[in-house]
Design a protein around this motif. Structure first.
Motif, mmCIF file in Angstrom:
data_model
loop_
_atom_site.group_PDB
_atom_site.id
_atom_site.type_symbol
_atom_site.label_atom_id
_atom_site.label_comp_id
_atom_site.label_asym_id
_atom_site.label_seq_id
_atom_site.Cartn_x
_atom_site.Cartn_y
_atom_site.Cartn_z
ATOM 1 N N ALA A 50 0.834 -1.214 0.000
ATOM 2 C CA ALA A 50 0.000 0.000 0.000
ATOM 3 C C ALA A 50 0.862 1.255 0.000
ATOM 4 N N THR A 51 2.006 1.190 0.683
ATOM 5 C CA THR A 51 2.899 2.351 0.772
ATOM 6 C C THR A 51 3.376 2.804 -0.603
ATOM 7 N N ILE A 52 3.621 1.856 -1.506
ATOM 8 C CA ILE A 52 4.122 2.247 -2.834
ATOM 9 C C ILE A 52 3.014 2.221 -3.894
ATOM 10 N N ALA A 53 1.753 2.192 -3.436
ATOM 11 C CA ALA A 53 0.644 2.072 -4.394
ATOM 12 C C ALA A 53 0.264 3.413 -5.006
ATOM 13 N N TRP A 54 1.197 3.969 -5.771
ATOM 14 C CA TRP A 54 0.794 5.092 -6.601
ATOM 15 C C TRP A 54 1.534 5.015 -7.920
ATOM 16 N N VAL A 94 13.998 0.851 -5.485
ATOM 17 C CA VAL A 94 13.383 2.167 -5.733
ATOM 18 C C VAL A 94 12.013 1.997 -6.398
ATOM 19 N N HIS A 95 11.039 2.745 -5.908
ATOM 20 C CA HIS A 95 9.746 2.885 -6.590
ATOM 21 C C HIS A 95 9.401 4.369 -6.552
ATOM 22 N N ARG A 96 9.507 5.005 -7.683
ATOM 23 C CA ARG A 96 9.271 6.456 -7.755
ATOM 24 C C ARG A 96 10.106 7.184 -6.698
ATOM 25 N N THR A 97 9.487 7.876 -5.733
ATOM 26 C CA THR A 97 10.327 8.587 -4.759
ATOM 27 C C THR A 97 10.623 7.767 -3.500
ATOM 28 N N PHE A 98 10.127 6.540 -3.445
ATOM 29 C CA PHE A 98 10.410 5.655 -2.301
ATOM 30 C C PHE A 98 11.665 4.851 -2.629
ATOM 31 N N ASN A 99 12.736 5.083 -1.855
ATOM 32 C CA ASN A 99 14.005 4.429 -2.208
ATOM 33 C C ASN A 99 14.475 3.462 -1.133
ATOM 34 N N GLY A 100 15.680 2.927 -1.315
ATOM 35 C CA GLY A 100 16.225 1.934 -0.395
ATOM 36 C C GLY A 100 16.367 2.453 1.028
ATOM 37 N N ASP A 101 16.726 3.735 1.172
ATOM 38 C CA ASP A 101 16.834 4.321 2.522
ATOM 39 C C ASP A 101 15.474 4.325 3.214
ATOM 40 N N ASP A 102 14.432 4.661 2.443
ATOM 41 C CA ASP A 102 13.068 4.652 3.000
ATOM 42 C C ASP A 102 12.671 3.229 3.397
ATOM 43 N N PHE A 103 12.993 2.285 2.536
ATOM 44 C CA PHE A 103 12.657 0.872 2.782
ATOM 45 C C PHE A 103 13.307 0.404 4.091
ATOM 46 N N GLN A 154 9.390 10.526 6.182
ATOM 47 C CA GLN A 154 8.077 10.889 6.757
ATOM 48 C C GLN A 154 7.008 11.124 5.692
ATOM 49 N N LYS A 155 7.435 11.596 4.524
ATOM 50 C CA LYS A 155 6.423 11.900 3.491
ATOM 51 C C LYS A 155 5.724 10.645 2.961
ATOM 52 N N HIS A 156 6.272 9.478 3.279
ATOM 53 C CA HIS A 156 5.672 8.232 2.780
ATOM 54 C C HIS A 156 4.589 7.673 3.697
ATOM 55 N N VAL A 157 4.299 8.376 4.788
ATOM 56 C CA VAL A 157 3.134 8.033 5.611
ATOM 57 C C VAL A 157 2.290 9.302 5.733
ATOM 58 N N ASN A 163 -4.782 17.477 6.572
ATOM 59 C CA ASN A 163 -5.692 17.569 5.419
ATOM 60 C C ASN A 163 -5.312 16.652 4.248
ATOM 61 N N SER A 164 -4.650 15.536 4.558
ATOM 62 C CA SER A 164 -4.361 14.563 3.507
ATOM 63 C C SER A 164 -5.514 13.569 3.417
ATOM 64 N N ALA A 165 -5.835 13.146 2.195
ATOM 65 C CA ALA A 165 -6.861 12.095 2.022
ATOM 66 C C ALA A 165 -6.314 10.726 2.424
ATOM 67 N N ALA A 166 -4.986 10.635 2.598
ATOM 68 C CA ALA A 166 -4.334 9.398 3.053
ATOM 69 C C ALA A 166 -4.843 8.171 2.300
ATOM 70 N N LYS A 167 -4.871 8.285 0.989
ATOM 71 C CA LYS A 167 -5.467 7.252 0.144
ATOM 72 C C LYS A 167 -4.875 5.864 0.391
ATOM 73 N N ARG A 168 -3.541 5.792 0.442
ATOM 74 C CA ARG A 168 -2.910 4.466 0.494
ATOM 75 C C ARG A 168 -3.147 3.784 1.839
ATOM 76 N N ILE A 169 -3.115 4.562 2.898
ATOM 77 C CA ILE A 169 -3.278 3.948 4.224
ATOM 78 C C ILE A 169 -4.751 3.606 4.471
#
Length: 256
Positions: A50-54, A94-103, A154-157, A163-169
């Motif tokens: 779900a975290t990388i679902a965009w 890497v998936h778009r802006t989610f990288n190995g450091d984030d993982f 932090q931007k990945h959660v 005011n985020s729609a928090a679609k993935r979560i």
């Protein structure tokens, strides 16, 4: 398009029945957690997916499969027992802006949640409100990042209180909580109820909801989500997010 409420409900229920079945899994990222049978493996694989679902669904599925492969197809065991050196192999991911450091940060934060907070489900349960989990998501983010972490991760959660729609979560919570025996959603979190869920609001579901008169707000943000929630609860107060299947299917598969 203007429907009477009863007509709209019938129309959407028909679409829910069309898309809410195991065939849906073949083209959806939910297929990744469906590879597992143990509760913790399912919830972790689902959370990472779900975290990388965009973006493009094929690339989401490909990269989410890569994630569980890097965790040796035993996500829970890897999270609980990894050494620092085991994390190095995650760095090329890497998936778009989610990288190995984030993982790597996600693995550490998930370990923290299982070791110190009894797991993902209790964290979301603790701050759940009668008809909303948006505050739960906000509190979850705080707990997820209460250990030393990279600022960039932090931007990945998402945070609904910003005011985020928090679609993935919200999609993740649908997967975990809804159980209608149709074989798509897991329903393994028995402590929470489908009536507390919010619809995963994205470009597709937002556009369809506006065409159907369920949503007026132009942006897909937290305020729009609250408006859509209210409209869907009028159609089914016990299981409002079943309509995600209808809105998504109409948008993605039917170009409605």
């Amino acid at each position: 398009m203007k429907f009477k409420t009863s007509e709209l409900k019938d129309f959407l229920n028909e679409k829910v029945n069309l898309y809410n079945n195991p065939k849906f899994i073949e083209s959806d990222p939910i297929q990744i957690p469906h590879q597992f049978s143990k509760k913790e493996d399912i919830e972790i694989a689902a959370f990472l997916t779900a975290t990388i679902a965009w973006g493009n669904r094929k690339s989401i599925i490909k990269n989410a499969n890569r994630m569980v492969e890097l965790l040796d197809y035993s996500p829970f065991e890897f999270i609980m027992q990894h050494q620092e050196s085991d994390l190095e192999k995650l760095s090329p991911f890497v998936h778009r802006t989610f990288n190995g450091d984030d993982f790597m940060q996600f693995i550490k934060s998930l370990q923290h949640i299982y070791k110190n907070h009894n797991g993902l489900e209790p964290v979301f349960l603790k701050h759940a409100e009668k008809d909303s989990l948006q505050n739960s998501i906000h509190q979850f983010k705080t707990i997820f990042f209460e250990i030393p972490h990279l600022g960039r991760t932090q931007k990945h959660v998402s945070d609904p209180l910003k005011n985020s729609a928090a679609k993935r979560i919200n999609m993740y919570l649908r997967w975990m909580v809804r159980n209608d025996n149709n074989g798509v959603d897991f329903g393994i979190w028995k402590s929470l109820s489908p009536s507390q869920l919010s619809c995963p609001l994205d470009v597709h579901s937002g556009n369809v909801a506006r065409k159907l008169g369920l949503l007026k707000r132009k942006q897909n943000d937290g305020k729009a989500l609250a408006e859509l929630d209210k409209a869907l609860r009028k159609l089914d107060v016990k299981d409002p997010v079943k309509y995600d299947f209808a809105l998504f299917g109409l948008g993605v598969f039917e170009g409605f």
